[in-house]
Motif scaffolding. Structure first.
Motif: not given
Length: 267
Positions: A27-31, A34, A226, A229, A231-232, A235-236
């Motif tokens: 989930g780095w892209r989401s970090h 955000e 998390e 959030r 997330l795709p 990832a969830q």
């Protein structure tokens, strides 16, 4: 590919037999999205990467210096392979996985041994290809797996090596491992000095003894946050798997599905 002699004028560089770790942050892209342009949030991301660099130093990797290469959240750690360094280095890796999780960063990757070139110029070789392949095909969720074709790595006598489903993995989410770390006298000074140098953040050296159950509970809270959030779906599901894994290890009866969280992705 056939190469002419004029294309082989760069000297001679042999591979080394090295222990190779490849991982990224789920989930780095989401970090990044955000964090936006908030300097404090950006500093948090930088601090996460600095942890990895500090680990590669002798003070962070149990006295054995290694090499590190990073590109965004893709991290390659390696050290010359000797069976005698495996226990201490993977124990340090287990601490890195656990510490990252406490900060809300969940690692997914693989460990292998093999031929590798790792220098300031870059890193490449069959061992990295293998670690990447394992990360893509077997490390379906936030876990660091051990190459099943390297039996010398499957050291189930070590408290941080466990089997889960189809693979053995570095597993710090065990109260016995956490208690082992808590009981050990630690000279955190050298590690914190390296961390401060990399991040510019001063960290106190007074150690606080926190019970293992409280630490595991903190990770469950992180995972729960998390999972709420945007997330795709995959990832969830992967984080739900880790939630259930940590809950089971902690003795918590609730599972992700009980809390209305996504169903775990089966391994």
């Amino acid at each position: 590919m056939i190469l002419g002699e004029h294309e082989l004028l760069f000297g001679s560089v042999p591979y080394e037999n090295r222990l190779c770790v490849y991982f990224d942050i789920l989930g780095w892209r989401s970090h990044i999205e955000e964090a936006g342009s908030d300097p404090r949030r950006i500093a948090r991301l930088r601090a996460a990467l600095a942890n990895f660099s500090a680990f590669a130093q002798p003070s962070g990797s149990q006295g054995h210096a290694g090499r590190i290469s990073t590109f965004s959240d893709n991290v390659i750690l390696s050290i010359g392979w000797e069976p005698s360094i495996y226990a201490s280095w993977t124990e340090g890796l287990a601490q890195l996985v656990f510490g990252s999780a406490l900060q809300g960063f969940f690692l997914r990757g693989a460990v292998t041994t093999g031929l590798l070139h790792h220098s300031e110029a870059g890193v490449f070789g069959p061992a990295l290809n293998r670690a990447y392949e394992l990360e893509q095909k077997l490390a379906f969720g936030p876990r660091v797996i051990l190459d099943p074709e390297r039996p010398e790595l499957i050291r189930e006598d070590l408290p941080w090596v466990r089997r889960a489903g189809d693979a053995a993995m570095i597993d710090p989410y065990v109260t016995g491992f956490i208690d082992r770390i808590r009981r050990r006298p630690v000279d955190a000074g050298p590690y914190l000095e390296t961390y401060q140098e990399l991040t510019g953040v001063a960290v106190g050296t007074t150690l606080v003894d926190i019970p293992a159950a409280a630490l595991m509970g903190s990770i469950l809270e992180r995972l729960s946050a998390e999972l709420r959030r945007p997330l795709p779906a995959r990832a969830q599901q992967q984080l739900s798997w880790l939630f259930d894994h940590v809950a089971q290890a902690t003795g918590v009866e609730a599972r992700a599905a009980d809390l209305g969280l996504p169903e775990p992705l089966a391994n």
